[in-house]
Scaffold this motif. Structure first.
Motif, short mmCIF file in Angstrom:
data_model
loop_
_atom_site.label_atom_id
_atom_site.label_comp_id
_atom_site.label_asym_id
_atom_site.label_seq_id
_atom_site.Cartn_x
_atom_site.Cartn_y
_atom_site.Cartn_z
N UNK A 183 57.12 -61.44 -90.71
CA UNK A 183 57.39 -62.75 -90.15
C UNK A 183 58.79 -62.86 -89.61
N UNK A 184 59.16 -64.08 -89.21
CA UNK A 184 60.47 -64.34 -88.61
C UNK A 184 61.18 -65.42 -89.42
N UNK A 185 62.40 -65.09 -89.83
CA UNK A 185 63.19 -65.97 -90.69
C UNK A 185 63.49 -67.30 -90.00
N UNK A 186 63.37 -68.38 -90.78
CA UNK A 186 63.71 -69.69 -90.26
C UNK A 186 64.98 -70.25 -90.87
N UNK A 187 65.20 -70.03 -92.16
CA UNK A 187 66.41 -70.53 -92.80
C UNK A 187 66.30 -70.47 -94.31
N UNK A 188 67.32 -71.02 -94.97
CA UNK A 188 67.36 -70.99 -96.42
C UNK A 188 67.28 -72.40 -96.97
N UNK A 189 67.05 -72.49 -98.27
CA UNK A 189 66.96 -73.77 -98.95
C UNK A 189 68.35 -74.38 -99.12
N UNK A 190 68.48 -75.68 -98.84
CA UNK A 190 69.76 -76.35 -99.04
C UNK A 190 70.05 -76.54 -100.53
N UNK A 191 68.99 -76.62 -101.34
CA UNK A 191 69.16 -76.90 -102.76
C UNK A 191 69.25 -75.65 -103.62
N UNK A 192 68.83 -74.51 -103.09
CA UNK A 192 68.82 -73.27 -103.86
C UNK A 192 69.09 -72.11 -102.90
N UNK A 193 70.31 -71.60 -102.89
CA UNK A 193 70.70 -70.60 -101.89
C UNK A 193 69.99 -69.26 -102.09
N UNK A 194 69.32 -69.09 -103.23
CA UNK A 194 68.59 -67.83 -103.46
C UNK A 194 67.22 -67.84 -102.79
N UNK A 195 66.79 -68.99 -102.25
CA UNK A 195 65.49 -69.10 -101.60
C UNK A 195 65.64 -69.19 -100.08
N UNK A 196 64.84 -68.42 -99.37
CA UNK A 196 64.78 -68.49 -97.90
C UNK A 196 63.33 -68.58 -97.48
N UNK A 197 63.12 -68.94 -96.21
CA UNK A 197 61.76 -69.17 -95.71
C UNK A 197 61.58 -68.50 -94.36
N UNK A 198 60.39 -67.91 -94.19
CA UNK A 198 60.09 -67.32 -92.89
C UNK A 198 58.72 -67.77 -92.41
N UNK A 199 58.55 -67.72 -91.08
CA UNK A 199 57.28 -68.04 -90.43
C UNK A 199 56.44 -66.77 -90.42
N UNK A 200 55.27 -66.75 -91.07
CA UNK A 200 54.48 -65.52 -91.11
C UNK A 200 53.81 -65.22 -89.77
#
Length: 225
Positions: A183-200
């Motif tokens: 997938x392609x990375x979209x960004x990280x969590x504002x509340x938890x810097x250890x979590x990131x999110x990507x578009x599959x």
């Protein structure tokens, strides 16, 4: 001739918010396209087809904006992607998490608990694991000062002691252990810097491959004559 590679920082000419060139694709022809996020290249639709895409920090044109998936400020979103056509005087190459391969493997769906990798802007490799395959609740994301809701993203938990992604790395591709594209990375969590999110790439009828069914990974061994 200019050389460009995945993990390089890019932006649309006239803007100041840079992101990352994720990688290279074709639609079965000879033209090569680069991929990144809508919020990096298309500015939520405040753009035009043909706008120049430049290497960040310079006026070097690497391509022209071709298409993007619209982002909706009032409804949940599933995709944050944009594609640009490479300029004829640039030569792309892949930087892989595992150097024994010169180009990516297959596009596929990740599995929960799987280890994943990302090539950072400086060429280092970041590692994480799939914490949640598809988010099933609205995720509120701040993109360039706009609050948007997303569903169906894949959540990555960093395993390297540093955030999996930081500002400026939006648009990076996420790889599996065989250099497969996830997938392609979209960004990280504002509340938890250890979590990131990507578009599959693959998610029922909501993944990138569903929107662009003819998209293919650019492979220099196969696509260069």
């Amino acid at each position: 001739m200019s050389f460009i590679y995945n993990g390089m920082q890019i932006l649309r000419r006239g803007t100041t918010n840079s992101g990352t060139l994720g990688g290279f694709f074709t639609f079965g022809g000879n033209e090569i396209f680069g991929i990144s996020n809508n919020h990096v290249l298309a500015n939520f639709g405040f753009c035009e087809v043909g706008d120049f895409i430049c290497r960040a920090g310079s006026d070097i044109v690497v391509g022209s904006l071709q298409c993007w998936v619209k982002l909706d400020l009032s409804q949940p979103n599933y995709l944050d992607i944009a594609l640009f056509k490479l300029a004829p005087d640039v030569k792309p190459y892949w930087r892989m998490p595992f150097s024994h391969n010169s180009s990516p493997g297959n596009i596929r769906l990740a599995e929960e608990g799987e280890s994943v990798y990302m090539v950072a802007n400086n060429g280092s490799i970041k590692t994480g694991i799939i914490n949640q395959l598809f988010t099933d609740e609205d995720l509120n994301v701040d993109l360039n000062g706009n609050n948007l809701r997303f569903l169906g993203l894949t959540e990555v938990l960093s395993t390297s002691g540093i955030p999996f992604s930081v500002q400026g790395e939006s648009g990076s591709l996420v790889f599996g252990s065989n250099n497969d594209l996830l997938g392609i990375l979209m960004g990280s969590s504002k509340n938890n810097s250890s979590l990131s999110y990507y578009v599959p790439f693959i998610h029922q009828n909501l993944g990138i491959c569903a929107v662009y069914p003819n998209i293919r990974v650019w492979n220099p061994a196969k696509n260069y004559s």
